[in-house]
Design an enzyme around this catalytic site. Structure first.
Site, PDB file in Angstrom:
ATOM      1  N   HIS A   1      -6.481 -24.410  13.139  1.00  0.00           N
ATOM      2  CA  HIS A   1      -8.018 -24.769  12.948  1.00  0.00           C
ATOM      3  C   HIS A   1      -8.909 -24.062  13.873  1.00  0.00           C
ATOM      4  O   HIS A   1      -8.665 -23.282  14.633  1.00  0.00           O
ATOM      5  CB  HIS A   1      -7.850 -26.202  13.646  1.00  0.00           C
ATOM      6  CG  HIS A   1      -7.259 -27.156  12.451  1.00  0.00           C
ATOM      7  ND1 HIS A   1      -5.940 -27.681  12.273  1.00  0.00           N
ATOM      8  CD2 HIS A   1      -7.894 -28.180  11.535  1.00  0.00           C
ATOM      9  CE1 HIS A   1      -5.841 -28.419  11.448  1.00  0.00           C
ATOM     10  NE2 HIS A   1      -6.952 -28.589  10.964  1.00  0.00           N
TER      11      HIS A   1
ATOM     12  N   LYS B   1     -12.164 -27.448  17.481  1.00  0.00           N
ATOM     13  CA  LYS B   1     -11.529 -28.624  17.261  1.00  0.00           C
ATOM     14  C   LYS B   1     -10.977 -29.374  18.508  1.00  0.00           C
ATOM     15  O   LYS B   1     -10.597 -28.565  19.407  1.00  0.00           O
ATOM     16  CB  LYS B   1     -10.348 -28.591  16.385  1.00  0.00           C
ATOM     17  CG  LYS B   1      -9.513 -29.952  15.976  1.00  0.00           C
ATOM     18  CD  LYS B   1      -8.569 -29.378  14.659  1.00  0.00           C
ATOM     19  CE  LYS B   1      -7.849 -30.911  14.395  1.00  0.00           C
ATOM     20  NZ  LYS B   1      -8.608 -31.984  13.973  1.00  0.00           N
TER      21      LYS B   1
END
Length: 256
Positions: free
Chosen positions: A141, A145
């Protein structure tokens, strides 16, 4: 449908755009930190949720349990996209037991991911029956995040665990030891601008099978969240996952 959006970060903004494009009314946008002009309230309470048919909540693990309890006590259907609280799921269910709650929660509201979860479940059953394959998960990600592993990775790991006769636990931290044979490891990378990539691997001495879902953007998550809002607000009571919703959709397709 009259929607309250709780949490007005990147996802909240996309959800508002998607909801309006589908003809829904956004009656409240609640966020204590955002300076956006769409904000209608800073705090979540009965007054700020007044007049809404459903709430869509993408906030923070530190506050989400209190949010869910409030939705349950008010009888407001809610879509929960916040992750990082699943270790308290049993606690939350006990707290709201007997209340008129309508909650759907998921670490990922992409319809593609919902189907991907079903594919992984079937694959896990098949490889468990064949034998000789080890499984693990890797997810990537964007650098901003806030949590790891992702909610989607945790769901995938639980699917592998539930459908394996040889696996007993999930490890998500960095290992400074040999991984045990009965463990499923989840590896997380945070870098760049990835919306989200999840790979489930089944590995043997002879070959490797990889199942991968790559999100191209966050728009798909917003589409799924609004669909989930329509589904949970349609008179359903209890705690549901996106898999429950997909099972219902498939059942309706078979009935047709």
């Amino acid at each position: 449908m009259r929607i309250a959006i709780v949490g007005y970060g990147k996802m909240g903004k996309l959800i508002r755009t998607e909801a309006l494009s589908c003809g829904h009314e956004v009656v409240a946008v609640i966020d204590p930190w955002s300076p956006a002009p769409e904000i209608t309230a800073l705090n979540l309470d009965a007054a700020t949720l007044g007049g809404c048919d459903v709430a869509i909540d993408f906030t923070h693990p530190a506050t989400i349990v209190d949010d869910i309890v409030l939705y349950a006590r008010l009888g407001i259907p809610a879509v929960i996209g916040t992750t990082g609280w699943y270790d308290r799921l049993d606690e939350v269910k006990d707290t709201v037991e007997g209340l008129d709650c309508s909650i759907i929660y998921s670490g990922n509201y992409s319809m593609g991911v919902a189907v991907f979860l079903q594919i992984v479940k079937k694959a896990a059953l098949l490889f468990d029956r064949v034998g000789g394959y080890d499984s693990f998960i890797q997810e990537i990600h964007h650098a901003q995040k806030a949590d790891s592993p992702s909610g989607t990775a945790s769901m995938l790991a639980q699917i592998l665990l539930d459908n394996s006769s040889s696996k007993q636990s999930i490890v998500a931290e960095t290992l400074h030891r040999k991984r045990e044979d009965d463990e499923i490891q989840v590896g997380s990378i945070r870098s760049g601008y990835y919306p989200g990539t999840h790979t489930v691997c089944f590995d043997s001495p002879d070959d490797t099978i990889e199942l991968t879902h790559r999100a191209r953007s966050r728009e798909g998550f917003a589409v799924g969240a609004v669909k989930a809002a329509q589904w949970i607000a349609d008179g359903r009571k209890g705690f549901f996952t996106l898999s429950d919703m997909l099972d219902d959709v498939f059942k309706n397709m078979e009935d047709e």
